[in-house]
Scaffold this motif. Sequence first.
Motif, PDB file in Angstrom:
ATOM      1  N   TRP A   1       0.852  -1.196   0.000  1.00 60.25           N
ATOM      2  CA  TRP A   1       0.000   0.000   0.000  1.00 60.25           C
ATOM      3  C   TRP A   1       0.877   1.231   0.000  1.00 60.25           C
ATOM      4  CZ3 TRP A   1      -4.011   1.381   4.382  1.00 60.25           C
ATOM      5  CH2 TRP A   1      -5.005   2.202   3.842  1.00 60.25           C
ATOM      6  N   GLU A   2       0.578   2.155  -0.879  1.00 63.01           N
ATOM      7  CA  GLU A   2       1.416   3.342  -0.999  1.00 63.01           C
ATOM      8  C   GLU A   2       1.271   4.286   0.189  1.00 63.01           C
ATOM      9  OE1 GLU A   2       0.146   6.037  -4.083  1.00 63.01           O
ATOM     10  OE2 GLU A   2      -1.815   5.094  -4.150  1.00 63.01           O
ATOM     11  N   TYR A   3       0.177   4.161   0.942  1.00 69.52           N
ATOM     12  CA  TYR A   3      -0.036   5.031   2.098  1.00 69.52           C
ATOM     13  C   TYR A   3       0.372   4.360   3.409  1.00 69.52           C
ATOM     14  CZ  TYR A   3      -2.855   7.639  -1.258  1.00 69.52           C
ATOM     15  OH  TYR A   3      -3.284   8.338  -2.363  1.00 69.52           O
ATOM     16  N   SER A   4       1.018   3.210   3.334  1.00 72.36           N
ATOM     17  CA  SER A   4       1.344   2.457   4.546  1.00 72.36           C
ATOM     18  C   SER A   4       2.312   3.217   5.445  1.00 72.36           C
ATOM     19  CB  SER A   4       1.932   1.100   4.163  1.00 72.36           C
ATOM     20  OG  SER A   4       3.091   1.267   3.353  1.00 72.36           O
ATOM     21  N   HIS A   5       3.242   3.970   4.856  1.00 70.52           N
ATOM     22  CA  HIS A   5       4.236   4.641   5.699  1.00 70.52           C
ATOM     23  C   HIS A   5       3.612   5.731   6.556  1.00 70.52           C
ATOM     24  CE1 HIS A   5       4.489   8.132   2.909  1.00 70.52           C
ATOM     25  NE2 HIS A   5       4.339   7.237   1.967  1.00 70.52           N
ATOM     26  N   TYR A   6       2.433   6.251   6.159  1.00 70.01           N
ATOM     27  CA  TYR A   6       1.744   7.221   7.014  1.00 70.01           C
ATOM     28  C   TYR A   6       1.191   6.544   8.266  1.00 70.01           C
ATOM     29  CZ  TYR A   6       2.007  10.453   3.071  1.00 70.01           C
ATOM     30  OH  TYR A   6       2.458  11.267   2.058  1.00 70.01           O
ATOM     31  N   LEU A   7       0.660   5.332   8.119  1.00 74.33           N
ATOM     32  CA  LEU A   7       0.168   4.593   9.284  1.00 74.33           C
ATOM     33  C   LEU A   7       1.319   4.189  10.191  1.00 74.33           C
ATOM     34  CD1 LEU A   7      -2.570   2.295   7.686  1.00 74.33           C
ATOM     35  CD2 LEU A   7      -2.776   4.590   8.611  1.00 74.33           C
ATOM     36  N   LEU A   8       2.431   3.803   9.599  1.00 68.04           N
ATOM     37  CA  LEU A   8       3.603   3.467  10.411  1.00 68.04           C
ATOM     38  C   LEU A   8       4.169   4.709  11.101  1.00 68.04           C
ATOM     39  CD1 LEU A   8       5.415   0.959   8.021  1.00 68.04           C
ATOM     40  CD2 LEU A   8       4.076   0.435  10.061  1.00 68.04           C
ATOM     41  N   PHE A   9       3.966   5.865  10.505  1.00 65.09           N
ATOM     42  CA  PHE A   9       4.375   7.126  11.144  1.00 65.09           C
ATOM     43  C   PHE A   9       3.588   7.345  12.433  1.00 65.09           C
ATOM     44  CE2 PHE A   9       3.459  11.763  11.473  1.00 65.09           C
ATOM     45  CZ  PHE A   9       4.717  12.174  11.879  1.00 65.09           C
ATOM     46  N   LEU A  10       2.271   7.096  12.384  1.00 66.03           N
ATOM     47  CA  LEU A  10       1.464   7.204  13.602  1.00 66.03           C
ATOM     48  C   LEU A  10       1.905   6.169  14.635  1.00 66.03           C
ATOM     49  CD1 LEU A  10      -2.119   7.716  12.128  1.00 66.03           C
ATOM     50  CD2 LEU A  10      -0.585   9.447  13.064  1.00 66.03           C
ATOM     51  N   GLN A  11       2.234   4.993  14.163  1.00 66.27           N
ATOM     52  CA  GLN A  11       2.711   3.957  15.084  1.00 66.27           C
ATOM     53  C   GLN A  11       4.035   4.362  15.723  1.00 66.27           C
ATOM     54  OE1 GLN A  11       4.380  -0.002  13.783  1.00 66.27           O
ATOM     55  NE2 GLN A  11       2.400  -0.720  14.517  1.00 66.27           N
ATOM     56  N   ALA A  12       4.917   4.981  14.930  1.00 64.00           N
ATOM     57  CA  ALA A  12       6.206   5.424  15.465  1.00 64.00           C
ATOM     58  C   ALA A  12       6.013   6.509  16.528  1.00 64.00           C
ATOM     59  CB  ALA A  12       7.089   5.939  14.334  1.00 64.00           C
ATOM     60  N   ILE A  13       5.046   7.396  16.327  1.00 62.21           N
ATOM     61  CA  ILE A  13       4.755   8.413  17.345  1.00 62.21           C
ATOM     62  C   ILE A  13       4.263   7.750  18.626  1.00 62.21           C
ATOM     63  CG2 ILE A  13       3.300  10.391  17.913  1.00 62.21           C
ATOM     64  CD1 ILE A  13       3.276  11.162  14.999  1.00 62.21           C
ATOM     65  N   SER A  14       3.406   6.738  18.472  1.00 62.61           N
ATOM     66  CA  SER A  14       2.898   6.010  19.644  1.00 62.61           C
ATOM     67  C   SER A  14       4.045   5.352  20.407  1.00 62.61           C
ATOM     68  CB  SER A  14       1.874   4.962  19.206  1.00 62.61           C
ATOM     69  OG  SER A  14       0.815   5.548  18.479  1.00 62.61           O
ATOM     70  N   LEU A  15       4.978   4.763  19.686  1.00 60.48           N
ATOM     71  CA  LEU A  15       6.124   4.125  20.333  1.00 60.48           C
ATOM     72  C   LEU A  15       7.051   5.155  20.979  1.00 60.48           C
ATOM     73  CD1 LEU A  15       6.969   1.391  17.667  1.00 60.48           C
ATOM     74  CD2 LEU A  15       5.934   1.050  19.922  1.00 60.48           C
ATOM     75  N   PHE A  16       7.158   6.319  20.364  1.00 59.35           N
ATOM     76  CA  PHE A  16       7.963   7.394  20.957  1.00 59.35           C
ATOM     77  C   PHE A  16       7.379   7.831  22.301  1.00 59.35           C
ATOM     78  CE2 PHE A  16       8.075  12.127  21.264  1.00 59.35           C
ATOM     79  CZ  PHE A  16       9.351  12.233  21.785  1.00 59.35           C
ATOM     80  N   LEU A  17       6.056   7.985  22.340  1.00 57.31           N
ATOM     81  CA  LEU A  17       5.408   8.345  23.601  1.00 57.31           C
ATOM     82  C   LEU A  17       5.539   7.211  24.614  1.00 57.31           C
ATOM     83  CD1 LEU A  17       2.188  10.059  22.191  1.00 57.31           C
ATOM     84  CD2 LEU A  17       4.243  11.154  23.087  1.00 57.31           C
TER      85      LEU A  17
END
Length: 736
Positions: free
Chosen positions: A276-292
């Motif tokens: 999916w071409e938009y997958s990296h946006y969802l992983l970006f949200l996941q990365a923010i969650s992991l950062f918090l």
Amino acid sequence: MAEEEGDGPGSGAPTVSPGPAIELRQRKKPESSENKESAKEEKIHDTPVPERAPKHVLLQRFAKISIGCLAAVTSGVMYALYLSAYHERKFWFSNRQELEREITFQGDSAIYYSYYKDMLKAPSFERGIYELTHNNKTVSLKTINAVQQMSLYPELIASVSYQATGSNEIIEPVYFYIGIVFGLQGIYVTALFVTSWLMSGTWLAGMLTVAWFIINRVDTTRIEHSIPLRENWALPYFACQIAALTGYLKSNLNTYGERFCYLLMSASTYMFMMMWEYSHYLLFLQAISLFLLDNFSLEQSDKVHEVYKIYIFSLFLGYLLQFENSALLVSPLLSLVVVLMLVKCLQLIAKKRTFVAKIMKVINFYLVCTLTVTLNIIMKTFVPHKENGHMLKFLEVKLGLNMTKNFTMNWLLCQESLQAPSQEFFLRLTQSSLLPFYILVLIICFLSMMQVIFRRINGESLGETVTLEDGRIGERPEIIYHVIHTIFFGSLAMIIEGLKYLWTPYVCMLAAFGVCSPELWTTLFKWLRLRTVHPVLLALILSMAVPTIIGISLWKEFFPRLMTELTELQEFYDPDTVELMTWIKRQAPIAAVFAGSPQLMGAIKLCTGWMVTSLPLYNDDDLLKRNENIYQIYSKRSAEDIYKILTSYKANYLIVEDAICNEVGTTRGCRVKDLLDIANGHVVCEEGDKLTYSKYGRFCHEVKINYSPYVNYFTRVYWNRSYFVYKINTVISFQS
């Protein structure tokens, strides 16, 4: 000082007063690395070796895991079989001709499946890849890399699997294709089952997750309407990645379990990014969650940074295998992860200096946000890329930050999937009892998480292990991650209804985990300070009783409906489209180019293979401009203007759809002709607007009358109740 240095457990040093001796040791301990190492060694030696569990306990664990795994796999298989049976009943698929089957793939789904057909027709896999990456037979006057632009990796995998496994002698291509997608949906359900099981500790939570997912499938998946959609291929891998991440974050996981979860997470992250071409946006949200999570749960710092490495590896491997896709290099995910890794290095250096370390803690969030934005801007400046500017403009208009009369922007805003969720959506979730339990679980977990955070800010020590009696569910790292992640997804779903397909499966999983988790009930009862009944005992009872009651009520109310859907024989009936496609295949020249609405052009590409002027794709600025220009056939423009537009794209035939020309929409101003009038200034939209009077009637109406000048440019060659086909004259003959 010599006496102090020699002082220690079992030493022969002279006796000193207890107070000063203890104080001196505490001050010297952080400064000496040798003391740290010796303390660690003492802790290791003092830690009691856990005794091996009795055989009956091991048998109970084995039976529990076996039953849970069997239930998870069975749930996935049954759901895949249910989808197949429902699809057959809905479209009467097996009794249809190939053309009628292909018409069921509409819009962008038709485009994806058409390239799967092209790959099967290619003389070799290599030749098929070349034709897709240098495709000039789909859109007139345009050569595209279809694999990169449309993310056709699922079709490549499906086509090579179909031929490599010898399935061409057993099953038809269309059944093989949709079978893979249905199988992935089964994996999707199994992954949600496992995630809820890992969080709650009981496979009953997984069963309840699957039940809620299927009952609310109208809001959890779009598989019923558009099988080849990219999200139907990608989200199962994302669910597997989340399940692996949930297990990886657990504190009590053994080494082998961590390795398995890490490998599964790595593979599923990369596959998700490829699908999916938009997958990296969802992983970006996941990365923010992991950062918090990294900031709230300090002991998980190393694991979180291992996940960051997976992101970087997947991004660069995806960049190489996706024809050097620059969108991955300028993605916010890469900028964020690189900054987080850099900040981690700075923190390790700052630990040697107490004052600097304290400053780093204060400016951590500011530093990460500032550096991420800065790095992303730098990457976009130096890395050549195609920025989807229309998406940014759409978000500006959607959030009320800007106003526009642009046809494409307003057309996107009018799409049902891009509007705010309706009341019916929340009503459906409430009727299945999903939304109330989700809100309850989310509130308890969030408050418990905030309680733990404030305790850490105040410097209170927390236990190394959290037991059921403690009632601190918000201290578990996987719970913190899921709470933050579901809040992000929920916020997006409240703005754009189409994103509910990311959030609602999360709702099913989190609600089922909560009602089946004794730890969550214990947390609640600890707050309520129950005196009459022991909170742990009551929590254990409710964690079994509540899901049982919910399951029985869902079975009685919704199971008969599911069975009715499988027994009702429906039929997809669209004879006008079938007649149109048949006429094109029999009468139109092979080199002909057709113009019309993008949705119809996708069906023509699939069913006939003829070249078209536009496609129902919205990630390319040139295609969006083409769509807007071709849609002018439904505006108040002259025959000469329309003729110039169509001939500029080398179109030979024009198809006018009666459903668009005479559209009667419930939402005023969202019909195609209304949006065109607004963009062309043929209607007053706001106060102060200037009306540009058009002396021409609506083209789609006027061309049907067959009088001059329309008949000079266009000759009607076919029509039925829904479609009017006009040949575009190459030599204009002026008639009176």
